[in-house]
Write a protein that holds these residues in place. Structure first.
Motif, PDB file in Angstrom:
ATOM      1  N   ALA A 116       0.854  -1.195   0.000  1.00 36.81           N
ATOM      2  CA  ALA A 116       0.000   0.000   0.000  1.00 36.81           C
ATOM      3  C   ALA A 116       0.884   1.237   0.000  1.00 36.81           C
ATOM      4  N   VAL A 118       0.838   5.351   0.526  1.00 33.54           N
ATOM      5  CA  VAL A 118       0.119   6.550   0.983  1.00 33.54           C
ATOM      6  C   VAL A 118       0.747   7.766   0.326  1.00 33.54           C
ATOM      7  N   TYR A 146      -3.459   5.080  -1.778  1.00 32.96           N
ATOM      8  CA  TYR A 146      -4.183   6.079  -0.998  1.00 32.96           C
ATOM      9  C   TYR A 146      -3.754   7.450  -1.497  1.00 32.96           C
ATOM     10  N   THR A 147      -4.707   8.223  -1.991  1.00 34.65           N
ATOM     11  CA  THR A 147      -4.348   9.499  -2.617  1.00 34.65           C
ATOM     12  C   THR A 147      -4.779  10.697  -1.766  1.00 34.65           C
ATOM     13  N   ILE A 167      -7.944   4.839  -3.515  1.00 37.56           N
ATOM     14  CA  ILE A 167      -8.817   5.364  -2.462  1.00 37.56           C
ATOM     15  C   ILE A 167      -8.411   6.791  -2.147  1.00 37.56           C
ATOM     16  N   ALA A 169      -8.122   9.254   0.148  1.00 38.92           N
ATOM     17  CA  ALA A 169      -8.172   9.227   1.619  1.00 38.92           C
ATOM     18  C   ALA A 169      -8.006  10.614   2.212  1.00 38.92           C
ATOM     19  N   CYS A 172      -2.562  12.839   5.110  1.00 37.17           N
ATOM     20  CA  CYS A 172      -2.157  12.448   6.477  1.00 37.17           C
ATOM     21  C   CYS A 172      -1.261  13.489   7.134  1.00 37.17           C
ATOM     22  N   ARG A 355      -9.577   7.228   7.515  1.00 32.16           N
ATOM     23  CA  ARG A 355     -10.116   6.621   6.283  1.00 32.16           C
ATOM     24  C   ARG A 355      -9.219   5.480   5.814  1.00 32.16           C
ATOM     25  N   ILE A 356      -7.915   5.693   5.928  1.00 27.19           N
ATOM     26  CA  ILE A 356      -6.976   4.643   5.506  1.00 27.19           C
ATOM     27  C   ILE A 356      -7.153   3.412   6.395  1.00 27.19           C
ATOM     28  N   HIS A 359     -10.279   1.497   5.636  1.00 25.65           N
ATOM     29  CA  HIS A 359     -10.151   0.736   4.403  1.00 25.65           C
ATOM     30  C   HIS A 359      -9.265  -0.496   4.606  1.00 25.65           C
TER      31      HIS A 359
END
Ligand code: UD1
Length: 363
Positions: A116, A118, A146-147, A167, A169, A172, A355-356, A359
């Motif tokens: 994954a 991020v 994760y965008t 996704i 997200a 962060c 959100r991450i 998911h």
């Protein structure tokens, strides 16, 4: 599910901190392992961030250290491979675009483990940037993206990735900013440096394309000298920049300027305080373009392109380029009160890591 979370360089810590916290809410479903590659190792580049961001002591530390790109990347890869083989995680999560990101991504996929990423899908379309290569390599083999923006998602689709793996997200890094903003307000750094809110510019500079070239760095130093004739310019110096300014004989010149305030790399809280109270920020960093947009502080980016276009289309960021006259002109506009008003991009709301995590546990 066993998730191995990777961090290694300064900008990674602001991204990994909220993700670890968010995953802590699911102890039944997820076990997290934190790995620090050691790409950054000085106290002021690493440990101070672990402390201030309340990141737990890394479970695994690779002593990668500095070196050429090949040396650093390969060092991380060799050591990371052993860790992955021993720990057998179900998924590896990497963040950002530093050498640690790409090195661990390559090993992960070659070991047959799910990956994954991020902050996926960002593109400057400038392949002379080491980070752009890291982004391209990492995204080419990532399973879950994760965008931070819709634009990044569109780019990943263009590159042939599937919509169900992308996704949106949010950001962060902004989770961390929102969480620690109040604590940063209490920092005494302005008093320590004898600065008044709104009456100084904050500068960070570290990109090899800006600091490794004598002519480019000389031009930027000229622009800074000009700006410092109007207001103090505070500059926490990255080790690379300090070395190069010294090598090119520019450091003494800047130090002689009454209004040039050179300081050591600053920890997170003091730096946020400096950013929030600056008249404007001058930078070539990726993260600062985003943070200034959220804080509503004008930002002059000393680059010709950015992988974070929403900071320009929606935020307070201006691409000033790297030419002395352009930088002076843009700074002059701000000093004359021509301020770009921005808005905060979608999902840069302090809840991206939630959100991450949601998911990840649904996988
Ligand atoms: C790296 C990232 C960059 C990120 C930046 C944030 C890559 C390719 N680049 O660049 O995307 O924006 O971190 O800081 O991954 N050094 C120290 N102490 C340290 C770390 C580095 O003195 O703790 C010095 C060393 O001389 C080293 C140089 O800084 O050679 C560069 O460090 P490196 O991690 O290779 O790249 P950065 O320029 O920090």
């Amino acid at each position: 599910m066993k998730i191995l979370c990777v961090a290694g360089a300064r900008p990674n810590f602001m991204k990994i901190a909220p993700i670890l916290k968010a995953l802590d809410h699911y102890p039944e479903q997820v076990e997290t392992i934190l790995l620090h590659t050691g790409q950054h190792y000085d106290f002021r580049m690493s440990q101070v961030f672990l402390d201030q961001l309340e990141i737990r002591k890394p479970d695994v530390f690779l002593n990668a250290g500095s070196g050429s790109h090949a040396r650093q990347t390969s060092q991380i890869m060799v050591e990371f491979e052993t860790v992955v083989q021993n720990l057998q995680p179900d998924l590896v999560l990497v963040v950002g675009d530093v050498n640690s990101t790409a090195a661990c991504a390559l090993v992960t996929k070659k070991t047959g483990i799910r990956l994954a990423h991020v902050e996926a899908g960002l593109r400057s379309f400038d392949r002379t940037m080491p980070e752009e290569i890291n982004r391209l390599v990492t995204d080419a083999i990532t399973d879950i993206f994760y965008t931070t923006s819709e634009e990044a998602g569109r780019q990943l689709l263009k590159e042939g990735h599937h919509a169900e793996d992308i996704i949106m997200a949010g950001n962060c890094m902004i989770d961390t900013l929102r969480k620690l903003e109040k604590k940063a307000d209490q920092s005494s750094i302005l008093t320590t440096l004898d600065l008044k809110a709104g009456e100084y510019a904050l500068l960070t500079l570290h990109r090899p394309s800006n600091v490794d070239d004598r002519l480019i760095l000389g031009g930027i130093a000229d622009a800074l000298a000009h700006i410092a004739s109007h207001l103090p310019v505070v500059c926490p110096l990255h080790p690379r920049t300090k070395k190069k300014l010294g090598e090119f004989g520019l450091l003494d010149r800047l130090d002689r300027l009454e209004n040039f305030v050179q300081i050591e790399p600053e920890g997170y809280l003091g730096f946020v305080k400096l950013m929030k109270n600056a008249r404007f920020v001058i930078t070539d960093s990726g993260g600062l373009q985003e943070e200034t947009t959220v804080l509503g502080i004008p930002c002059l980016t000393l680059r010709n392109n950015t992988e974070r276009p929403e900071t320009i289309t929606q935020g307070t960021n201006i691409l000033a380029g790297i030419q002395k006259d352009d930088i002076i002109r843009e700074a002059g506009n701000i000093l004359r009160g021509k301020i770009k008003k921005g808005r905060i991009p979608k999902y840069w709301d302090g809840r991206a890591a939630e959100r991450i995590a949601e998911h990840l546990i649904s996988l």
